[in-house]
Structure formats: C-alpha cells, structure tokens
Enzyme design. Sequence first.
Site, short mmCIF file in Angstrom:
data_model
loop_
_atom_site.label_atom_id
_atom_site.label_comp_id
_atom_site.label_asym_id
_atom_site.label_seq_id
_atom_site.Cartn_x
_atom_site.Cartn_y
_atom_site.Cartn_z
N TYR A 18 24.88 -106.09 71.74
CA TYR A 18 23.92 -107.13 71.66
C TYR A 18 22.67 -106.41 72.11
O TYR A 18 21.52 -106.39 71.25
CB TYR A 18 23.93 -108.32 72.61
CG TYR A 18 23.04 -109.09 72.84
CD1 TYR A 18 22.75 -110.11 71.78
CD2 TYR A 18 22.13 -109.14 73.95
CE1 TYR A 18 21.53 -111.08 71.67
CE2 TYR A 18 20.84 -110.12 74.08
CZ TYR A 18 20.68 -110.80 72.97
OH TYR A 18 19.62 -111.88 72.92
N ASP A 41 14.31 -112.79 74.12
CA ASP A 41 15.82 -112.79 74.53
C ASP A 41 15.53 -113.92 75.30
O ASP A 41 16.57 -114.22 76.36
CB ASP A 41 16.05 -111.54 75.28
CG ASP A 41 17.24 -111.72 75.43
OD1 ASP A 41 18.31 -111.95 74.99
OD2 ASP A 41 17.69 -111.12 76.76
N TYR A 80 30.85 -113.60 73.13
CA TYR A 80 29.95 -114.67 72.86
C TYR A 80 31.11 -115.39 71.86
O TYR A 80 32.16 -115.01 71.16
CB TYR A 80 28.76 -114.18 71.83
CG TYR A 80 27.70 -113.57 72.79
CD1 TYR A 80 27.56 -113.75 74.02
CD2 TYR A 80 26.93 -112.72 72.16
CE1 TYR A 80 26.66 -113.24 74.90
CE2 TYR A 80 25.87 -112.14 73.03
CZ TYR A 80 25.90 -112.38 74.24
OH TYR A 80 24.79 -111.93 75.05
#
Lengths: 362, 362
Positions: free
Chosen positions: A133, A228, A298
């Site tokens: 990520y 973010d 995720y």
Amino acid sequence: MADYLAVVNGGALNALGIVKLPYSKKQLRGEEEEEEAEASHSPPSVLNATQIGGILGLSPQKTLATSTPSFPGWYADAPPAWPGEAHMFEVEKVLFHDKSQYQELLIFQSKKHGKIAVLDGFLQLSEKDEFAYQEMITHLPLCSVPNPKKVLLIGGGDGGILREISRHSSIMQVDICEIDMMVIDAYKQFFPDIAVGYKDPRVRLHVEDGVAFMRSVEEGTYDVIISDAFAQMGTGAVELADKNFLCWVARALRPGGVFCAPADSLWLNQFKVEETIAKCREVFKGSINYAWSTVPAYSSGMIGFVLCATEGPPVNFKNPINPLDIDNYGVAKGPVRFYNSEVHTAVFCLPSFARKRATSKS
Amino acid sequence: MADYLAVVNGGALNALGIVKLPYSKKQLRGEEEEEEAEASHSPPSVLNATQIGGILGLSPQKTLATSTPSFPGWYADAPPAWPGEAHMFEVEKVLFHDKSQYQELLIFQSKKHGKIAVLDGFLQLSEKDEFAYQEMITHLPLCSVPNPKKVLLIGGGDGGILREISRHSSIMQVDICEIDMMVIDAYKQFFPDIAVGYKDPRVRLHVEDGVAFMRSVEEGTYDVIISDAFAQMGTGAVELADKNFLCWVARALRPGGVFCAPADSLWLNQFKVEETIAKCREVFKGSINYAWSTVPAYSSGMIGFVLCATEGPPVNFKNPINPLDIDNYGVAKGPVRFYNSEVHTAVFCLPSFARKRATSKS
C-alpha cells in the site's frame, strides 16, 4: 461497567470483545477533551489473547446482539461495506489500545501477520503487507511527474508514506498534516520501521487539519499531494466525495501537479468509482485514472487508488516518466519490495467488468 | 454419533461444525465403494444457518479442540497453508453436503457471495467471483497460441472452464477428465450458469483419471492442456510438483503447445513458485511464466497460474496473439466479465519481491 468499552469494529462488536480501556468515567460521559492529556499519558492497557478471549469467550453469542463473527483470541475485520464476510486474524497480544479526541487506535501483535493497527474499527495496516500500500500510493504519483520538489501528505501519520517519499532525491520539502499526535506517537513506539519516515530531514510535521493547512498555503505550491486520510480507507471515499476538499487540493497543486488518494476496491458491490472520477474531473482538469493494488490485509485483498492531474503540462499516469532510483533507500532500511515500473503500468489495467466504469477519458 | 461427521475445513473443524450427513455406519467404517451408489442417490441433507448454528452454537470453544475460528451460521475458510487467519462467510442455507469415494463436497448459499462450493474443506469457488478464476485460467493459455483446435481439461468438473473454452470458435474438440460424477451432478444442479459448459457439443466427458487418460492418447494430441485438479488449489501445487504428471502433460501436447495450471499466491509465506518453475523448465522446453489474478474468495485475495510451453514454435505468454472474440459467447449467457488483452499482459507483471523468484528466463 463504566470503565469498560466495547471495541467497535466497523460498527459491530468484534472478536476482541470487551477490552478494558484506560478511560475514566468522565470520559465515558463525553468529557473527552478535559481528560485528554491524562488519557494520553496513561499506560496502554495490555491484554494478551487469552485474557481477551476469557472476557467474552464463554458464550459470545449470548452477549453479542450481532451476527458479526467473534472467536476468542481472534480479531475480526468486518467493515460494514463488506457485509456477509469477515477476515479474522489470530491475536498474540494486544500492545496498545487508546482513544484520542479524534479516534480510537488498537495495535496488536498478530500470530502470522506481524503487528496490526486498527483505527476506529478499520484495519489500517499489517506489517506483512503494508509496503504494498505505502509504496503504491507514493510512487504512482511521484513517478508520474518530472523532478517533484514539494510534496504534501494529508493524514498518513504512521510515517510509511513519508518513508517512501524519502526515496526521491529531487524532493526538497515534505509537508505532512496529521491531526492526531496519538497516532504518530504510537507508530513511533510500535512500528519503528514504518515511522522511520519522520527521520527524513525534509519532513515538516503540521499537527493540524489538512484543509485548514491547504487554505493557508499559496496557490500552486505542490507538485504532488497524497491523501491518506482515514475516512477514505473503508467507507467509500468520504473525503474524495467532498468536492470542497478536492477544490482545496487542486488549488494547492501547481499546473500539471498530481493528487493521489485511496479509492474503493473494484470488487465492492457498490463500486462507484465512476462517480468519484466524474467529480474529480470537474475539479481537476487533467488526467484522471483509477489503479489498484493487491493488499491481502484489506477486504477483497486489494485497494484502489485515484490519480488526478491539474491542467498544465500533461500527465500520463500509465507511463512513469520519473523512474524510481532503487539504489536510493532514503530513510528506509532497504529497497522497495513491491513497486517497479512494470507494476506501475500494470495496475491501471482493469478487468472488463470494471473497465467501462473507471477508465479515463483523458 | 456414528452418523454424524465433522466437517473438515483444511484439517480443522469449521464454523459449520457438525452436520448430519446421509452416511450409513458402513460408510463410516470405510466401506465407501459398496455404498457409493446408495449415497449418491440419497437426498442431500439440507440444514439452514440457524440449524447449523444451533448444533454447535452454545459453546463452540468447549467442543472444538482447535484455534480455528468458528461462529454460528458462518463458514470459516482457513486452509493450513495460511495459518493465523480465516476468511468467514455468512451462511444462509446449506444446499448440498455429500461424499463420494474421492472427496467431500459442501455447497451452501452464502448471504452475500452467491453460492459457495467447498471440496474436502477447500473453498473452490463463490458465484461472486468465480468468473475471474475461470476466465483467466482458460484464456491465458488459449489466447497465447494461434488457432487452437484440441484442448484437454484435467479436473474442472464444475464446467466453468468448459464454459470459457466454448468462447473459442477455432476449437474442434474439448476432452475433459473428471474422475468424480458427484461433482459434475452437483454443479449441474446448483450452479447451472457454471455447468453450462457441458452444453458445448464439442465437449467429450471422460470420467476417469487424467494421467490414465493422457497415457492413452497419442503423443502431440493437444494444442492446450489446462489442469484444474483440486490438489493444486490450496496445498502448494501437489500435482505440479509431480514431475511424472508433468511429463505426461508434455507428451500429450504438440510442439509449441501450452499447459496452464493454478499455482500458489505470491503472498504465501512459503511461496516457492521458483521451484515449480524450475521443475516445469526441466520438462517443458519452451517459455515458462508465472501470472496471477485477483480472486477475493481465495486466501490473500488472489491465485497464481503457471504457464508452460513445449519446444516448438515459440510462445510469448505476455503478448496474446489469439485475441478473444468478445462477441462469441459460446454456451455462456454473456460476454467475459474479467479477461481482456490488457489484463492478460498485466497479470505477468510481478511485485519486486516476487519478480526475481518467478520470472521466466525464456
């Protein structure tokens, strides 16, 4: 019971069940601000998996009026956007659990995924795959513009994106707006290889709200802005949907500057990235693209990204013109583990079912 | 208790706990063959989620001597190759649960992922995302060779790969070796949109072992061989590791023919695809490549594929030379939903941490 709080995981009680928090009764009555300083100085409550399991383990289904799975000694990640499924992680030890005036942070040592951080019930990262990520959200925009000099990071208090930004030698200044010191302090304590990003001397930390900060800077200040912010991670890109926020981002970018933020997984039932793209196109007048990366921690094992360019020198996100110098580790301990130029281009290729909805007109 | 069997999920008791099966005591003593015909004619046991929950719901941790999570009304997918995590699916109704002389098949209606099939405790497919797997394992090899005429499918009894093969008009003959009629019958009953593949008149079903069948055919018979054998799905590519099996595949392929099989996810801790590739290279003398696709129902949200070519006209897997005619649905109800030529090329791009281990020398 007043000093016990339910751990809320995406709105539902999770496997950790009820964990004792270092909260006073005053705080529980809503008087957080007065007590904040005290709370942040309290030692975190440390409970191991057995203790956690013991609290709720005897008959979870009797005490939980919810169908979200729970199991002693396991953490259930079950965000409301993904009903009917849950991703469970075996807990070795809870390392940190506290609440600031903004949010609640849980950090635990998992059995097989390194440390895991959870913010307001949403899984933020696992040490096993955080690099996927952090690297993608950073290098997708930074490798798409020539010679970036000034970067703004909104949120990202863990420091992982700062770590990745540090690999770019052209950059002179990195501003980060992180509103919550608890997040910064906790990551510095428990995730030193992630918070290492703060060691980059080009980093200027602004403990304040991102929009307020952007209003204060001159128009056209940044080459790249990365968001973010937590709200975008699991709830359908709340802030991406806020046109006002996007307008402040666009204003702070130079012509041909680039914005990157997390977006929904293309497997989300209510995948509406076309709406986000349409909204971005109204605000940013350059290229708008959707990309995605595999991140097993995720939901659905992936996350999306939206990349937007302002009007100016054209940006072709799919063909990185500013390749990463893989020998420059910045403040990181080693080279990138996920990103490379081939992957950069590949992540813009979408399955047919998503292609019509998410491709750029530009 | 003799007519109750624990549902084994990757070696550990799962959330569905103990489900009544239509087995006789004779079968439980290992006399399966004698009873097989009877078993296959018995109506499947149908239990809804409440009933399932009720069986184990009161105190699962007391009856389960395991740390695999279980929760009433939920199915836990927790293959042993992925310790410390579990993917849970909410169950609406168990539709089928039976055991042949080869394996145990469970089919349930999930709350949000359509029907889900589980073979010997390993999640095979969910209706929500099966097309991603079926399309990629089929079109990656078929679009890599010019004008394929003869195809062999080993395993794949569900019919989904047959459905995808049917989109290719150049093909004259499709042989499928599926050893287990229970699988075929159950998919025809519960997954008509997947088993529709059997309606392709070019399909010849061989209810027998794949290796035995390959021994019986002439050398160089097939343009493409696809293996969907169950053992490769979740246990580290057991059959891919069997050089003997690979030799029979290579023998049955024409020069420049192509083999495709599922391989480990690149997120697997013990990702050893380089060993598989080395073994394949010994047997197949052409290109060997690793690719991967997002499939949220599988552990880590993805699955890998190994593609191998025999010596002969060179095959460049990354650049499909036989593009899919998207207007030819074959026996499917609509166009492909995942595969396209861009995605074909993109899935060979690997993250840096996996690139050294899995790229082809050819």
